[in-house]
Scaffold this active site. Structure first.
Site, PDB file in Angstrom:
ATOM      1  NE  ARG A  80      24.385  30.588  24.207  1.00  0.00           N
ATOM      2  CZ  ARG A  80      23.759  29.952  25.083  1.00  0.00           C
ATOM      3  NH1 ARG A  80      24.364  29.770  26.322  1.00  0.00           N
ATOM      4  NH2 ARG A  80      22.750  29.431  25.110  1.00  0.00           N
ATOM      5  CB  THR A 126      19.425  31.425  25.988  1.00  0.00           C
ATOM      6  OG1 THR A 126      18.157  32.511  26.613  1.00  0.00           O
ATOM      7  CG2 THR A 126      20.005  31.903  24.832  1.00  0.00           C
ATOM      8  CE1 TYR A 127      12.686  31.980  20.282  1.00  0.00           C
ATOM      9  CE2 TYR A 127      12.421  33.947  21.525  1.00  0.00           C
ATOM     10  CZ  TYR A 127      12.150  33.169  20.256  1.00  0.00           C
ATOM     11  OH  TYR A 127      11.048  33.637  19.516  1.00  0.00           O
ATOM     12  N   GLY A 133      26.053  34.847  27.749  1.00  0.00           N
ATOM     13  CA  GLY A 133      27.155  33.877  27.594  1.00  0.00           C
ATOM     14  C   GLY A 133      28.135  34.044  26.677  1.00  0.00           C
ATOM     15  N   GLY A 144      27.962  36.802  23.770  1.00  0.00           N
ATOM     16  CA  GLY A 144      27.434  38.102  24.410  1.00  0.00           C
ATOM     17  C   GLY A 144      26.428  38.180  25.250  1.00  0.00           C
ATOM     18  CB  VAL A 145      24.769  40.543  26.698  1.00  0.00           C
ATOM     19  CG1 VAL A 145      24.661  41.688  26.099  1.00  0.00           C
ATOM     20  CG2 VAL A 145      23.500  40.626  27.936  1.00  0.00           C
ATOM     21  CB  CYS A 168      19.989  30.397  32.081  1.00  0.00           C
ATOM     22  SG  CYS A 168      19.925  31.601  30.858  1.00  0.00           S
TER      23      CYS A 168
END
EC number: 2.3.1.181
Length: 216
Positions: free
Chosen positions: A72, A77-78, A141, A152-153, A170
């Site tokens: 992506r 991120t986590y 992403g 996605g989100v 990020c």
């Protein structure tokens, strides 16, 4: 009533990141011009994911949490339990929208979701995602292949935020994260994960001009 195109919604429950990622790629590679769009909703066990722009120095101290290099956009991120991850698998050509417009629509959908909980939020022009008073509540992403989106989100509902301290979220050092449950008076408006997922499905499908339909 207008017959809007269908958005098949799949609730995956709790599922490991890598098999879901592979399934997204397989779905995208196998779809044709007539394949209905889908929205996958999932909670992942604890995992750090590195986007294509990801840099090792942003993984400060991953510890026992696995790290997955993914395809992506974006940085690290986590994901973890209590975070609503939504993957819109969309034919952008059919919807006649570009990637930037899709990002905007996803950000708008999160802002509208939070507004239902009386929370003011906004995206940032230089840092995709949604923020409340400067703190990030949703990370975004995407990847587009053959004109179709996946990834996605991730929306922080009641996720443990501590693992975000093990990374520069990020790619931003010192970026504070927040979550829905800390921003709502839960005595007046309980935050129930399944309800958040239903609200988000309704809002996103409306913004995309699609009719959500649950798919087993």
């Amino acid at each position: 009533m207008t017959d809007l195109p269908i958005l098949h919604v799949k609730n995956l429950g709790k599922a490991d990141y890598q098999p879901v990622w592979q399934a997204m790629k397989d779905f995208t590679d196998g779809r044709d011009a007539h394949t209905p769009d889908e929205l996958w909703l999932v909670e992942h066990p604890p995992v750090f994911t590195q986007g294509q722009a990801g840099k090792a120095e942003h993984l400060l101290a991953p510890g026992a949490i696995p790290v997955v290099a993914t395809d992506r956009g974006g940085q690290v991120t986590y994901h973890g339990p209590g975070q609503l991850v939504a993957y819109p698998l969309l034919d952008l050509r059919r919807l006649k929208i570009g990637v930037r417009e899709l990002v905007t629509k996803i950000e708008q959908s999160v802002v509208a979701l939070l507004a239902e909980y009386k929370i003011d939020s906004a995206p940032k022009a230089d840092a995709p995602g949604v923020y409340v008073n400067g703190d990030k509540i949703a990370s975004l992403g995407l990847r587009v292949r053959k004109g179709c989106s996946f990834h996605g989100v991730a929306i922080n509902v009641d996720v443990d935020l501590a693992p975000f301290n093990q990374i520069n979220p990020c790619g931003y050092a010192g970026l504070n994260m927040t979550r829905l449950v800390d921003l709502v008076d839960t005595t007046k408006q309980p935050v129930v994960f399944s309800d958040v997922a239903k609200r988000y499905t309704r809002i996103l499908s409306n913004i995309l001009g699609l009719t959500a339909q649950l798919k087993e």
